[in-house]
Scaffold this motif. Sequence first.
Motif, short mmCIF file in Angstrom:
data_model
loop_
_atom_site.label_atom_id
_atom_site.label_comp_id
_atom_site.label_asym_id
_atom_site.label_seq_id
_atom_site.Cartn_x
_atom_site.Cartn_y
_atom_site.Cartn_z
N GLY A 36 0.95 -1.47 -0.09
CA GLY A 36 0.07 -0.10 0.07
C GLY A 36 0.94 1.39 -0.19
O GLY A 36 0.39 2.35 -0.79
N GLU A 37 2.12 1.26 0.75
CA GLU A 37 2.78 2.38 0.52
C GLU A 37 3.38 2.67 -0.65
O GLU A 37 3.66 3.88 -1.04
N TRP A 39 2.20 1.65 -3.44
CA TRP A 39 1.03 2.22 -4.27
C TRP A 39 0.95 3.52 -4.14
O TRP A 39 0.72 4.21 -5.13
N ALA A 40 1.10 4.08 -2.88
CA ALA A 40 0.72 5.60 -2.80
C ALA A 40 1.93 6.33 -3.40
O ALA A 40 1.53 7.38 -3.94
N GLU A 41 3.08 5.90 -3.40
CA GLU A 41 4.17 6.51 -3.93
C GLU A 41 3.98 6.52 -5.52
O GLU A 41 4.41 7.67 -6.00
N GLY A 43 1.28 6.23 -7.51
CA GLY A 43 0.33 7.08 -7.93
C GLY A 43 -0.45 6.65 -9.18
O GLY A 43 0.03 5.65 -9.85
N ARG A 51 2.54 -0.83 -11.39
CA ARG A 51 1.39 -0.87 -10.99
C ARG A 51 0.61 -2.14 -11.18
O ARG A 51 0.02 -2.75 -10.36
#
Length: 206
Positions: A36-37, A39-41, A43, A51
């Motif tokens: 999740g971290e 993925w947030a980076e 974007g 992705r």
Amino acid sequence: MTEQQEASEDAVMTRIGQAVILLHAGDREEARNRLGEIWAEIGAEGDSLHRCTLAHYMADAQDDPADELAWDLRALTAADGLRPGEEPGLPPGRRPGQGAARTPGEGAGQGAAQTPGEGPGQAARPGPQQAVRVFYPSLHLSLAADYVKLRRPEAARVHLARARAATGALADDGYGNGVRAAIARLERRLAAEPGEGPRPFPEQYS
């Protein structure tokens, strides 16, 4: 691509691989947190390969089948965005420790197959178009399995047919044979669904 860019991309794949190791070890929550971290980076506009790979593994870390479906759909969307020149690093051919391919009822994550370091990126490396195409049988197989768990057999059949239609891109190796075997297992399972009886599976849907 500059050496700095290559190093940055390798670092992302390394971090994904580290999270997958945790997933193998049964630490699903920590694997989820780390993925999740990343993925947030990355974007929504991040590298499509990153992705696709991350979402494909993130699906295995989910406890809710609806969440698993959502991540598998993200993986497919990312694969659709891959440029022909992009080749796989960590292949999303699925999934850590799950055998050759996902069939519902085979355990946590129930993925279609493979550990990092196994699969399409490990045999003779495919050409640019092939590198993208080898993703699709496993991606659609994973979605078919998701829909089975959500009791949506018709949607499952659509994606299973698409998985079958895409198998021409697979090599005749352990990975390719494993995915084909998993497709056949899920076809048999759906054909045996109570009240439906045997039924043919169309080769493709438009």
